[in-house]
Design a protein around this motif. Structure first.
Motif, PDB file in Angstrom:
ATOM      1  N   VAL A   1       0.475   1.625  -9.034  1.00 56.90           N
ATOM      2  CA  VAL A   1       0.432   0.546  -8.049  1.00 56.90           C
ATOM      3  C   VAL A   1      -1.033   0.288  -7.715  1.00 56.90           C
ATOM      4  CG1 VAL A   1       1.220  -0.222  -5.789  1.00 56.90           C
ATOM      5  CG2 VAL A   1       2.634   1.364  -7.128  1.00 56.90           C
ATOM      6  N   THR A   2      -1.435  -0.991  -7.732  1.00 56.07           N
ATOM      7  CA  THR A   2      -2.838  -1.356  -7.535  1.00 56.07           C
ATOM      8  C   THR A   2      -2.976  -2.377  -6.410  1.00 56.07           C
ATOM      9  OG1 THR A   2      -3.241  -0.970  -9.884  1.00 56.07           O
ATOM     10  CG2 THR A   2      -4.894  -2.245  -8.701  1.00 56.07           C
ATOM     11  N   PHE A   3      -4.021  -2.192  -5.597  1.00 57.83           N
ATOM     12  CA  PHE A   3      -4.350  -3.118  -4.516  1.00 57.83           C
ATOM     13  C   PHE A   3      -5.850  -3.112  -4.322  1.00 57.83           C
ATOM     14  CE2 PHE A   3      -5.056  -3.873   0.091  1.00 57.83           C
ATOM     15  CZ  PHE A   3      -4.613  -5.184   0.144  1.00 57.83           C
ATOM     16  N   GLN A   4      -6.462  -4.265  -4.474  1.00 59.93           N
ATOM     17  CA  GLN A   4      -7.910  -4.446  -4.251  1.00 59.93           C
ATOM     18  C   GLN A   4      -8.755  -3.366  -4.909  1.00 59.93           C
ATOM     19  OE1 GLN A   4      -8.471  -4.973   0.006  1.00 59.93           O
ATOM     20  NE2 GLN A   4      -7.660  -7.058  -0.085  1.00 59.93           N
ATOM     21  N   GLY A   5      -8.492  -3.114  -6.183  1.00 60.41           N
ATOM     22  CA  GLY A   5      -9.288  -2.179  -6.969  1.00 60.41           C
ATOM     23  C   GLY A   5      -8.921  -0.714  -6.804  1.00 60.41           C
ATOM     24  N   LYS A   6      -7.996  -0.402  -5.927  1.00 62.93           N
ATOM     25  CA  LYS A   6      -7.549   0.975  -5.746  1.00 62.93           C
ATOM     26  C   LYS A   6      -6.179   1.124  -6.391  1.00 62.93           C
ATOM     27  CE  LYS A   6      -9.809   1.511  -1.277  1.00 62.93           C
ATOM     28  NZ  LYS A   6      -9.552   1.764   0.157  1.00 62.93           N
ATOM     29  N   SER A   7      -5.933   2.282  -6.992  1.00 69.44           N
ATOM     30  CA  SER A   7      -4.650   2.526  -7.653  1.00 69.44           C
ATOM     31  C   SER A   7      -4.093   3.881  -7.255  1.00 69.44           C
ATOM     32  CB  SER A   7      -4.809   2.493  -9.172  1.00 69.44           C
ATOM     33  OG  SER A   7      -5.177   1.211  -9.605  1.00 69.44           O
TER      34      SER A   7
ATOM     35  N   ALA B   1       2.096   8.233   2.427  1.00 68.42           N
ATOM     36  CA  ALA B   1       0.965   8.876   1.736  1.00 68.42           C
ATOM     37  C   ALA B   1       0.441   8.002   0.605  1.00 68.42           C
ATOM     38  CB  ALA B   1       1.383  10.239   1.205  1.00 68.42           C
ATOM     39  N   ALA B   2       1.337   7.394  -0.167  1.00 64.82           N
ATOM     40  CA  ALA B   2       0.905   6.516  -1.262  1.00 64.82           C
ATOM     41  C   ALA B   2       0.257   5.261  -0.707  1.00 64.82           C
ATOM     42  CB  ALA B   2       2.095   6.156  -2.155  1.00 64.82           C
ATOM     43  N   PHE B   3       0.859   4.676   0.332  1.00 63.57           N
ATOM     44  CA  PHE B   3       0.310   3.462   0.933  1.00 63.57           C
ATOM     45  C   PHE B   3      -1.113   3.695   1.423  1.00 63.57           C
ATOM     46  CE2 PHE B   3      -0.564   0.305   4.118  1.00 63.57           C
ATOM     47  CZ  PHE B   3       0.074  -0.840   3.665  1.00 63.57           C
ATOM     48  N   GLU B   4      -1.337   4.810   2.096  1.00 64.66           N
ATOM     49  CA  GLU B   4      -2.650   5.099   2.674  1.00 64.66           C
ATOM     50  C   GLU B   4      -3.733   5.285   1.621  1.00 64.66           C
ATOM     51  OE1 GLU B   4      -1.972   8.315   5.389  1.00 64.66           O
ATOM     52  OE2 GLU B   4      -0.974   7.001   6.842  1.00 64.66           O
ATOM     53  N   GLN B   5      -3.345   5.542   0.362  1.00 63.14           N
ATOM     54  CA  GLN B   5      -4.346   5.617  -0.705  1.00 63.14           C
ATOM     55  C   GLN B   5      -4.803   4.219  -1.128  1.00 63.14           C
ATOM     56  OE1 GLN B   5      -3.748   8.520  -3.901  1.00 63.14           O
ATOM     57  NE2 GLN B   5      -2.084   9.378  -2.681  1.00 63.14           N
TER      58      GLN B   5
END
Length: 76
Positions: free
Chosen positions: A27-33, A55-59
């Motif tokens: 899952v990717t958001f604004q360059g973070k995966s 926990a996944a969301f906060e990453q």
């Protein structure tokens, strides 16, 4: 995983364990995966939406951002 993708996954008969269960996705958001594992369907989710663990969301983003527009793909 959205119920739309989950229910349509090849080999799923609606009764037995879905072959999509335990498959990893990225899952990717604004360059973070983050890599997560599909555990079940999300009836409240729309077409391409996911429900992530805190926990996944906060990453990917601060919890205060609420809904975020992620992309995802099957992990290799």
């Amino acid at each position: 995983m959205t119920h739309i993708v989950f229910d349509a996954y090849p080999g799923y008969d609606g009764v037995d364990c879905n072959p999509i269960c335990n498959r990893p996705i990225v899952v990717t958001f604004q360059g973070k995966s983050v890599e997560v594992t599909v555990t079940d369907d999300c009836v409240a989710c729309g077409n391409n939406e996911l429900q992530l663990s805190p926990a996944a969301f906060e990453q990917l983003a601060a919890e205060s951002e609420g809904l975020i527009d992620v992309s995802w793909s099957w992990a290799n």
